[in-house]
Design an enzyme around this catalytic site. Structure first.
Site, PDB file in Angstrom:
ATOM      1  N   HIS A 119       0.813  -1.213   0.000  1.00 44.17           N
ATOM      2  CA  HIS A 119       0.000   0.000   0.000  1.00 44.17           C
ATOM      3  C   HIS A 119       0.852   1.271   0.000  1.00 44.17           C
ATOM      4  O   HIS A 119       0.308   2.368  -0.048  1.00 44.17           O
ATOM      5  CB  HIS A 119      -0.901  -0.002   1.237  1.00 44.17           C
ATOM      6  CG  HIS A 119      -0.101  -0.072   2.498  1.00 44.17           C
ATOM      7  ND1 HIS A 119       0.535  -1.218   2.895  1.00 44.17           N
ATOM      8  CD2 HIS A 119       0.200   0.867   3.417  1.00 44.17           C
ATOM      9  CE1 HIS A 119       1.194  -0.982   4.018  1.00 44.17           C
ATOM     10  NE2 HIS A 119       1.014   0.274   4.359  1.00 44.17           N
ATOM     11  N   ASP A 283      -5.566  -2.981  -2.470  1.00 46.98           N
ATOM     12  CA  ASP A 283      -4.349  -2.172  -2.369  1.00 46.98           C
ATOM     13  C   ASP A 283      -3.362  -2.444  -3.501  1.00 46.98           C
ATOM     14  O   ASP A 283      -3.668  -3.167  -4.453  1.00 46.98           O
ATOM     15  CB  ASP A 283      -3.672  -2.387  -1.009  1.00 46.98           C
ATOM     16  CG  ASP A 283      -3.034  -3.764  -0.895  1.00 46.98           C
ATOM     17  OD1 ASP A 283      -3.534  -4.696  -1.544  1.00 46.98           O
ATOM     18  OD2 ASP A 283      -2.024  -3.907  -0.178  1.00 46.98           O
ATOM     19  N   ASP A 285      -0.795  -4.366  -4.039  1.00 46.51           N
ATOM     20  CA  ASP A 285      -0.491  -5.733  -4.465  1.00 46.51           C
ATOM     21  C   ASP A 285      -1.670  -6.687  -4.332  1.00 46.51           C
ATOM     22  O   ASP A 285      -1.514  -7.906  -4.500  1.00 46.51           O
ATOM     23  CB  ASP A 285       0.722  -6.273  -3.698  1.00 46.51           C
ATOM     24  CG  ASP A 285       0.490  -6.345  -2.198  1.00 46.51           C
ATOM     25  OD1 ASP A 285      -0.314  -5.539  -1.682  1.00 46.51           O
ATOM     26  OD2 ASP A 285       1.103  -7.196  -1.534  1.00 46.51           O
ATOM     27  N   ASP A 287      -3.625  -7.667  -1.797  1.00 50.67           N
ATOM     28  CA  ASP A 287      -3.942  -8.544  -0.667  1.00 50.67           C
ATOM     29  C   ASP A 287      -4.861  -7.879   0.362  1.00 50.67           C
ATOM     30  O   ASP A 287      -5.398  -8.548   1.231  1.00 50.67           O
ATOM     31  CB  ASP A 287      -2.662  -9.104   0.003  1.00 50.67           C
ATOM     32  CG  ASP A 287      -1.691  -8.022   0.432  1.00 50.67           C
ATOM     33  OD1 ASP A 287      -1.982  -6.822   0.215  1.00 50.67           O
ATOM     34  OD2 ASP A 287      -0.626  -8.381   0.972  1.00 50.67           O
ATOM     35  N   ARG A 288      -5.055  -6.569   0.262  1.00 51.11           N
ATOM     36  CA  ARG A 288      -5.960  -5.899   1.210  1.00 51.11           C
ATOM     37  C   ARG A 288      -7.321  -5.656   0.587  1.00 51.11           C
ATOM     38  O   ARG A 288      -7.464  -5.657  -0.634  1.00 51.11           O
ATOM     39  CB  ARG A 288      -5.391  -4.542   1.617  1.00 51.11           C
ATOM     40  CG  ARG A 288      -4.109  -4.632   2.384  1.00 51.11           C
ATOM     41  CD  ARG A 288      -3.700  -3.273   2.894  1.00 51.11           C
ATOM     42  NE  ARG A 288      -2.465  -3.412   3.652  1.00 51.11           N
ATOM     43  CZ  ARG A 288      -2.088  -2.616   4.626  1.00 51.11           C
ATOM     44  NH1 ARG A 288      -2.829  -1.570   4.943  1.00 51.11           N
ATOM     45  NH2 ARG A 288      -0.960  -2.814   5.269  1.00 51.11           N
TER      46      ARG A 288
HETATM   47  C1  VG1 Z   1       1.135  -3.357   8.179  1.00 56.23           C
HETATM   48  C2  VG1 Z   1      -0.120  -3.866   8.857  1.00 56.23           C
HETATM   49  C3  VG1 Z   1      -0.065  -5.376   8.980  1.00 56.23           C
HETATM   50  C4  VG1 Z   1       0.153  -5.994   7.588  1.00 56.23           C
HETATM   51  C5  VG1 Z   1       1.387  -5.389   6.951  1.00 56.23           C
HETATM   52  C6  VG1 Z   1       1.603  -5.874   5.534  1.00 56.23           C
HETATM   53  O1  VG1 Z   1       2.267  -3.672   8.966  1.00 56.23           O
HETATM   54  O2  VG1 Z   1      -0.302  -3.273  10.102  1.00 56.23           O
HETATM   55  O3  VG1 Z   1      -1.247  -5.847   9.576  1.00 56.23           O
HETATM   56  O4  VG1 Z   1       0.293  -7.386   7.688  1.00 56.23           O
HETATM   57  O5  VG1 Z   1       1.277  -3.968   6.906  1.00 56.23           O
HETATM   58  O6  VG1 Z   1       0.507  -5.628   4.726  1.00 56.23           O
HETATM   59  P1  VG1 Z   1       2.966  -2.622   9.961  1.00 56.23           P
HETATM   60  O7  VG1 Z   1       4.147  -3.354  10.539  1.00 56.23           O
HETATM   61  O8  VG1 Z   1       3.315  -1.429   9.160  1.00 56.23           O
HETATM   62  O9  VG1 Z   1       1.925  -2.293  10.996  1.00 56.23           O
HETATM   63  V1  VG1 Z   1       0.744  -5.178   3.126  1.00 56.23           V
HETATM   64  O10 VG1 Z   1      -0.753  -5.230   2.342  1.00 56.23           O
HETATM   65  O11 VG1 Z   1       1.490  -3.720   3.330  1.00 56.23           O
HETATM   66  O12 VG1 Z   1       1.843  -6.317   2.562  1.00 56.23           O
HETATM   67 CO    CO Z   2      -0.688  -5.355   0.388  1.00 50.57          CO
END
Ligand code: VG1
Ligand code: CO
Length: 549
Positions: A119, A283, A285, A287-288
């Protein structure tokens, strides 16, 4: 062609010290990745950690952001030089994260490299990232990412072929020395998988009724092609249902982050005049996901609870689910459903990699995070389009609106008011200082009163994986109150500038008459307690969060 006859170069390099993967792979600014040898060093560290690439099959693809195409060419040349047997590549270098997970599993590959900063914003001034996934299709667990990091600190040279760039846009199979490259359709395998899970006919009937309209915002990121193929072509939603469906290298200059702030155009449509019945976004990639009804926002934590409660409506889960899992900061709405269903609810640290063992061992079927992520055992990543299809299937089966479904859920299980406040790009020393000061207070908090609430317990979350007993400590500060409300603090592991403080707030409301408040209003006192405890404003100099979701 034989590798012996190819020009394999061994390039001398010096290690970088900052290549430790975070919550989800190595994520840095494009500028960092453009430093000479930076990308190559990390890729060589991945290969070195594999203990021999010979005979291995790897998947390769990314979210299409700036530097994706360059990285694909580099990785192909390095993979061939390192003796990889086969690379299965998404056409044009494109694979959403869930599609990559699906392809690894379907083709029984040894792993995969996914190019994405999810994202985070893209373009020459944005971010880039490299993730390594293992043969189960999931993000590499900590022991693997730590091994990659250890190799990155020692790498003295890397191997690469001196060749011109390959055509990655044509569906074809070709040889690069001893290595086979198969360029596959980016959508087909994934689409076949989701078709096998949901009742597409039932959703089509809803679409054909003419009484249901949807708007999907791909945010100029990777899910555009998936949305066009699945929502418009296969399910029959009219053209135009998918907006911002052309992936752009800089996501049109926006953050491809599906939340109320960054996906505000979609929010305005769903909260505007003549709004459609259902809105969703994904998002960078893929996955969200964000789920919206007409004039209604579904929190990701509620979405997880609702999916769990309604699983029997979905063909893939109609015979039951073994358990549910959520990341620690995710609200406990899912726990309440699990308790009623008589299944276990696991609490894991933040990051999808912690769900892998539970899914592999069939201890959990559905998983979710408050950060707009949900998924299940069909792959080993969170899955935006899957989540949206899950909702469409529920809507088609129940023939009620999003708001009716959620409101009824609250009446039955109680409403967990929930919000996350992010303070982005805070000076790193200040952010760590805040966490340290809070940590020092924890042992004295039990039994203390704050704004009429009594602290039940306070700790720094530590997780012991029930499958392999590995321990992950320092996963965030939890302060639980006796009325089931909760405050959680942690530092982000995906940011690339300064530090991001995340404050998670939750309170439970059982009384149906008090369940329709605005979340910020309902959580007002808890927000004040959080600031009192952590001194966010005075220690960071910020008077309000950067993003509220
Ligand atoms: C964030 C989110 C977490 C998620 C990660 C990757 O991490 O809080 O829940 O798994 O992003 O998602 P952090 O450490 O910044 O809180 V993605 O869609 O950015 O791969
Ligand atoms: Co993502």
């Amino acid at each position: 062609m034989n590798t012996d006859t190819l020009d394999i170069k061994t390039i001398a390099t010096t290690p970088f010290t900052d290549q430790r993967p975070g919550t989800s792979g190595l994520r840095k600014s494009v500028k960092d990745f453009q430093k000479p040898h930076y990308l190559e060093n990390f890729v060589q560290a991945i290969f070195n950690s594999l203990e021999g690439c010979n005979g291995k099959t790897l998947i390769l693809g990314g979210d299409g952001r700036f530097w994706n195409r360059h990285a694909v060419q580099v990785i192909l040349k390095m993979a061939a030089a390192n003796g990889v047997a086969k690379i299965i590549l998404g056409q044009g270098g494109i694979l959403s994260t869930p599609a990559a997970s699906c392809v690894i599993r379907k083709h029984k590959a040894d792993g995969g490299i996914i190019l994405s900063a999810s994202h985070n914003s893209g373009g020459p001034d944005g971010d880039f990232g490299v993730k390594f996934n293992t043969s189960n299709g999931g993000p590499a667990p900590e022991r693997v990412t730590e091994a990659i990091f250890a190799h990155s600190k020692e790498v003295q040279s890397y191997k690469i072929l001196a060749l011109d760039d390959f055509n990655i846009d044509k569906l074809a199979t070709f040889q690069v020395g001893g290595m086979t490259v198969e360029v596959i359709d980016s959508v087909a395998d994934y689409e076949a998988l989701v078709q096998s899970l949901f009742d597409f006919d039932q959703i089509r009937a809803l679409v054909n009724s003419g009484k249901f309209r949807m708007c999907f915002d791909a945010m100029h990121a990777v899910t555009g092609p998936y949305g066009h193929a699945i929502f418009e072509k296969s399910l029959g939603f009219p053209a135009g249902t998918v907006r911002a469906g052309t992936p752009l290298e800089d996501f049109g200059g926006h953050h491809p982050d599906p939340n109320l702030v960054y996906a505000h155009e979609l929010v305005e449509i769903l909260f505007g005049k003549d709004a459609p019945d259902f809105g969703a976004a994904s998002d960078g990639d893929g996955d969200r996901n964000m789920i919206l009804g007409r004039n209604f926002f579904v929190t990701p934590s509620d979405s997880l609870a609702l999916m769990t409660a309604n699983h029997k409506l979905i063909p893939a889960y109609k015979d039951g689910i073994t358990g549910v899992a959520r990341s620690m900061p995710t609200s406990r709405a899912a726990d309440r459903v699990a308790a009623k269903l008589g299944i276990k609810c696991y609490e894991t640290p933040t990051g999808w990699k912690f769900f892998g063992n539970l899914l592999d061992a069939d201890m959990a079927t559905i998983c979710g995070e408050e950060s707009f992520g949900s998924g299940a055992n069909h792959i080993r990543e969170k899955d935006g389009v899957w989540s949206i299809l899950f909702w469409l299937n529920i809507l088609a089966a129940r023939k009620e609106s999003v708001s009716e479904i959620v409101t009824k859920h609250w009446q039955e299980y109680g409403r967990n008011y929930y919000s996350r406040h992010d303070y982005e790009e805070v000076d790193s020393d200040k952010a760590h200082g805040l966490m340290k000061a809070l940590d020092a207070k924890l042992s004295s908090l039990k039994g203390k009163q704050f704004g009429g609430r009594t602290v039940d317990f306070a700790d720094d979350f530590s997780y012991t994986d029930p499958v392999d007993q590995s321990v992950s400590s320092n996963q965030g500060i939890r302060i639980h109150f006796s009325d089931e409300s909760r405050i959680v603090f942690r530092l982000s592991g995906t940011g690339t500038r300064g530090a991001t403080i995340r404050l998670y707030l939750e309170s439970l409301e059982i009384d149906a008459k008090k369940q329709s408040m605005d979340a910020q209003e309902a959580l007002k006192e808890l927000i004040a307690v959080a600031d009192d405890l952590a001194q966010i404003k005075s220690l960071t100099g910020r008077d309000k969060p950067t993003v509220i979701t």
